[in-house]
Design a protein around this motif. Structure first.
Motif, PDB file in Angstrom:
ATOM      1  N   THR A 164     108.937  47.626   3.151  1.00 35.04           N
ATOM      2  CA  THR A 164     107.525  47.751   2.783  1.00 35.04           C
ATOM      3  C   THR A 164     106.662  46.645   3.371  1.00 35.04           C
ATOM      4  N   ALA A 165     107.271  45.616   3.944  1.00 36.42           N
ATOM      5  CA  ALA A 165     106.510  44.460   4.418  1.00 36.42           C
ATOM      6  C   ALA A 165     105.397  44.825   5.401  1.00 36.42           C
ATOM      7  N   PRO A 166     105.671  45.628   6.455  1.00 35.60           N
ATOM      8  CA  PRO A 166     104.576  45.948   7.383  1.00 35.60           C
ATOM      9  C   PRO A 166     103.412  46.656   6.702  1.00 35.60           C
ATOM     10  N   GLY A 167     103.718  47.544   5.737  1.00 34.07           N
ATOM     11  CA  GLY A 167     102.652  48.248   5.033  1.00 34.07           C
ATOM     12  C   GLY A 167     101.779  47.294   4.239  1.00 34.07           C
ATOM     13  N   PHE A 168     102.412  46.381   3.512  1.00 26.16           N
ATOM     14  CA  PHE A 168     101.644  45.413   2.726  1.00 26.16           C
ATOM     15  C   PHE A 168     100.808  44.497   3.623  1.00 26.16           C
ATOM     16  N   PHE A 169     101.391  44.071   4.733  1.00 27.49           N
ATOM     17  CA  PHE A 169     100.644  43.182   5.620  1.00 27.49           C
ATOM     18  C   PHE A 169      99.519  43.911   6.345  1.00 27.49           C
ATOM     19  N   THR A 170      99.730  45.194   6.655  1.00 23.66           N
ATOM     20  CA  THR A 170      98.644  45.995   7.222  1.00 23.66           C
ATOM     21  C   THR A 170      97.487  46.091   6.237  1.00 23.66           C
ATOM     22  N   LEU A 171      97.812  46.118   4.949  1.00 25.40           N
ATOM     23  CA  LEU A 171      96.795  46.135   3.907  1.00 25.40           C
ATOM     24  C   LEU A 171      96.107  44.784   3.736  1.00 25.40           C
ATOM     25  N   LEU A 172      96.903  43.700   3.754  1.00 23.85           N
ATOM     26  CA  LEU A 172      96.387  42.388   3.389  1.00 23.85           C
ATOM     27  C   LEU A 172      95.642  41.674   4.509  1.00 23.85           C
ATOM     28  N   ARG A 278      90.058  52.441  13.263  1.00 23.44           N
ATOM     29  CA  ARG A 278      88.896  51.588  13.564  1.00 23.44           C
ATOM     30  C   ARG A 278      88.142  52.056  14.806  1.00 23.44           C
ATOM     31  N   LEU A 279      88.885  52.252  15.896  1.00 17.53           N
ATOM     32  CA  LEU A 279      88.233  52.480  17.178  1.00 17.53           C
ATOM     33  C   LEU A 279      87.908  53.956  17.443  1.00 17.53           C
ATOM     34  N   PHE A 280      88.581  54.883  16.787  1.00 20.20           N
ATOM     35  CA  PHE A 280      88.287  56.297  17.000  1.00 20.20           C
ATOM     36  C   PHE A 280      87.405  56.862  15.889  1.00 20.20           C
ATOM     37  N   HIS A 281      87.698  56.488  14.639  1.00 20.29           N
ATOM     38  CA  HIS A 281      86.924  57.028  13.521  1.00 20.29           C
ATOM     39  C   HIS A 281      85.834  56.073  13.030  1.00 20.29           C
ATOM     40  N   GLY A 282      85.833  54.837  13.534  1.00 20.46           N
ATOM     41  CA  GLY A 282      84.744  53.916  13.231  1.00 20.46           C
ATOM     42  C   GLY A 282      84.772  53.281  11.855  1.00 20.46           C
ATOM     43  N   PHE A 283      85.951  53.240  11.201  1.00 21.05           N
ATOM     44  CA  PHE A 283      86.044  52.612   9.889  1.00 21.05           C
ATOM     45  C   PHE A 283      86.064  51.088  10.026  1.00 21.05           C
ATOM     46  N   ASP A 284      85.644  50.396   8.963  1.00 21.28           N
ATOM     47  CA  ASP A 284      85.744  48.939   8.967  1.00 21.28           C
ATOM     48  C   ASP A 284      87.205  48.539   8.832  1.00 21.28           C
ATOM     49  N   ILE A 285      87.484  47.271   9.078  1.00 22.21           N
ATOM     50  CA  ILE A 285      88.868  46.808   9.161  1.00 22.21           C
ATOM     51  C   ILE A 285      89.629  46.975   7.844  1.00 22.21           C
ATOM     52  N   LYS A 286      88.934  46.805   6.700  1.00 22.80           N
ATOM     53  CA  LYS A 286      89.619  46.941   5.414  1.00 22.80           C
ATOM     54  C   LYS A 286      90.029  48.395   5.158  1.00 22.80           C
ATOM     55  N   THR A 287      89.103  49.315   5.419  1.00 21.45           N
ATOM     56  CA  THR A 287      89.408  50.732   5.219  1.00 21.45           C
ATOM     57  C   THR A 287      90.517  51.185   6.160  1.00 21.45           C
ATOM     58  N   GLY A 289      92.849  49.341   7.369  1.00 21.91           N
ATOM     59  CA  GLY A 289      94.094  48.760   6.877  1.00 21.91           C
ATOM     60  C   GLY A 289      94.675  49.555   5.721  1.00 21.91           C
ATOM     61  N   ILE A 290      93.810  50.019   4.819  1.00 24.36           N
ATOM     62  CA  ILE A 290      94.274  50.830   3.688  1.00 24.36           C
ATOM     63  C   ILE A 290      94.821  52.168   4.180  1.00 24.36           C
ATOM     64  N   LEU A 291      94.087  52.795   5.108  1.00 28.19           N
ATOM     65  CA  LEU A 291      94.525  54.091   5.631  1.00 28.19           C
ATOM     66  C   LEU A 291      95.861  53.971   6.364  1.00 28.19           C
ATOM     67  N   GLY A 292      95.996  52.928   7.185  1.00 29.25           N
ATOM     68  CA  GLY A 292      97.241  52.744   7.921  1.00 29.25           C
ATOM     69  C   GLY A 292      98.375  52.245   7.046  1.00 29.25           C
ATOM     70  N   GLY A 293      98.053  51.317   6.127  1.00 25.01           N
ATOM     71  CA  GLY A 293      99.093  50.720   5.291  1.00 25.01           C
ATOM     72  C   GLY A 293      99.626  51.651   4.231  1.00 25.01           C
ATOM     73  N   PRO A 342      91.196  66.263   8.389  1.00 20.89           N
ATOM     74  CA  PRO A 342      92.406  66.763   9.045  1.00 20.89           C
ATOM     75  C   PRO A 342      93.283  65.629   9.587  1.00 20.89           C
ATOM     76  N   ALA A 343      92.645  64.576  10.112  1.00 20.73           N
ATOM     77  CA  ALA A 343      93.412  63.446  10.652  1.00 20.73           C
ATOM     78  C   ALA A 343      94.227  62.774   9.556  1.00 20.73           C
ATOM     79  N   LEU A 344      93.639  62.636   8.370  1.00 19.61           N
ATOM     80  CA  LEU A 344      94.366  62.022   7.254  1.00 19.61           C
ATOM     81  C   LEU A 344      95.557  62.893   6.846  1.00 19.61           C
TER      82      LEU A 344
END
Length: 437
Positions: A164-172, A278-287, A289-293, A342-344
């Motif tokens: 789970t470490a990469p997921g948590f760090f992607t979030l944090l 971030r770069l395709f859908h234009g979300f801020d870094i926190k969002t 991170g949550i989506l990816g993590g 659909p991407a989600l």
């Protein structure tokens, strides 16, 4: 009869299975976080250094280079010296890499960070990625502590929590970036890694057999004493032979290809999805991170446990076919989708498929290569994880070729990999499913 405690006191032995599991899991968690080293902050590096899509893909992938290739030799080293020395070596290399990267960012970010420094940033990323290889050390380190009847629980706990470490760090990391800036975020990560390494060095002990051998006790006597203390597994010294034997079996390479898609894919997309959002859908870094993590990395990690249950119930081949079909559908949706919903859905499907498939593949290792399980596991785990290094630069090349739309079109790579994996799984099921026991 001498009690276990008296034996431990007589020979100065330390630790117990519970402490062994805690130490191994800590070492893996601390080191494995490096999977997410550059992914959540890729845009910052891209902006200040002017990176192309391909160079950006190589940057986020570089920790997986050492993290995959070092798995085999360091896993083998455990059989010689126990787990503590190999784990500490990998963590120390990771600390050096993080120290170098943090120093570079403190001194030169943002205006002094130029393309001339790109090779150095890759080098520090490769060193930091050595921590990713701790997985192959912690597996035997944990196994040697536990009796056969508790192996499944112990290894499931170790892999489940550490993974789970990469997921948590992607979030944090995005929250740390917002609060501390890029140099501050990596400084905090460096301190975490350093502290974790120190704690591991203090609390970790090798299984009793290795402690006894280090104290000069002859091998046969060490085995006898360790057995009295509950240890059941001992190194055979045959791993190199097992690697040679398994390398000559075609089924081993079929499983490597399957794991390249599922676990290599997991590593690659853990680093790529934050960039994609971030770069395709234009979300801020926190969002992002949550989506990816949560939407991918943690989902794939936790569902791996359910994948093991499914593999026991349905069989590894059927589970693999089902899971790679999920990857195919998810990748297909991501390839053609330019809108969020659909991407989600595509991300969730591909994450669930990869997590289940990871469990299914290792269910098949013991079935298809019973004469050299250890060797086959080494090839599958090490070379399969290499997908985490190979795929992101290819995804980046699609961005260079198609512009912004390339972030979506690049997922055609996973459509192809999923089709390949489904085909291999069907062939294995048809050709070998009823022959091998």
């Amino acid at each position: 009869m001498v009690s276990a405690e008296d034996l431990k006191k007589k020979y100065g032995l330390k630790g117990d299975p519970k402490e062994g599991l805690i130490a191994a899991t800590l070492g893996f968690f601390v080191g494995f976080a490096a999977v997410a080293l550059y992914g959540p902050t890729a845009k910052e590096f891209k902006d200040v250094m002017g990176l192309s899509g391909t160079l950006l893909g190589l940057l986020v992938a570089i920790p997986q280079l050492t993290g995959s290739l070092f798995r085999i030799p360091f896993g083998a080293w455990v059989d010689k010296v126990g787990g503590k020395k190999p784990m500490l070596t990998l963590l120390a290399l990771s600390v050096i890499g993080m120290a170098g990267l943090t120093t570079l960012l403190i001194l030169y970010y943002p205006h002094g960070l130029t393309m001339e420094m790109y090779p150095l940033i890759l080098l520090f990323g490769a060193l930091s990625g050595c921590g990713v290889a701790t997985f192959s050390v912690g597996i035997p380190q944990t196994s040697y502590w536990f009796p056969q009847k508790r192996q499944g629980w112990a290894l499931g706990t170790y892999a489940g929590l550490g993974n789970t470490a990469p997921g948590f760090f992607t979030l944090l990391i995005p929250f740390a970036l917002a609060a501390l800036g890029l140099p501050g975020a990596y400084s905090a990560w460096f301190l975490f890694l350093l502290a974790g390494t120190i704690v591991y060095a203090i609390i970790a002990h090798d299984a009793y057999y290795f402690q006894l051998v280090k104290k000069g006790v002859p091998r046969d006597e060490a085995i006898k004493i360790a057995k009295q203390l509950g240890q059941e597994l001992f190194p055979s010294g045959k791993l190199v032979d097992a690697l040679k034997i398994s390398a000559k079996i075609g089924r081993t390479w079929a499983l490597v290809a399957l794991y390249f898609t599922s676990f290599g894919g997991f590593l690659a997309l853990t680093t790529w999805f934050p960039t994609y959002w971030r770069l395709f859908h234009g979300f801020d870094i926190k969002t992002a991170g949550i989506l990816g993590g949560v939407g991918f990395s943690l989902l794939a990690s936790f569902i791996r446990v359910y994948g093991g249950y499914l593999s026991d119930k349905m069989g590894g081949e059927r589970t693999a076919i089902m899971s790679y079909t999920l990857v195919l559908i998810g990748a297909g949706i991501l390839t053609i989708s330019t809108s969020f919903a659909p991407a989600l859905i595509g991300e969730i499907l591909i994450g669930a498929g990869m997590g289940i498939a990871n469990a299914a593949v290792f269910k098949l290792v013991a079935k298809y290569v019973p004469e050299a399980v250890g060797g086959a596991s080494g090839w599958v785990g090490g070379l399969g994880a290499f997908g985490g290094f190979v795929v992101p630069p290819i995804l980046g090349a699609f961005v260079d070729a198609f512009g912004e739309l390339g972030y979506a079109r690049g997922f055609i790579v996973y459509v192809a990999l999923a089709l390949m994996s489904i085909t291999i799984s069907l062939i294995l099921k048809k050709r070998y499913g009823h022959e091998i026991h």
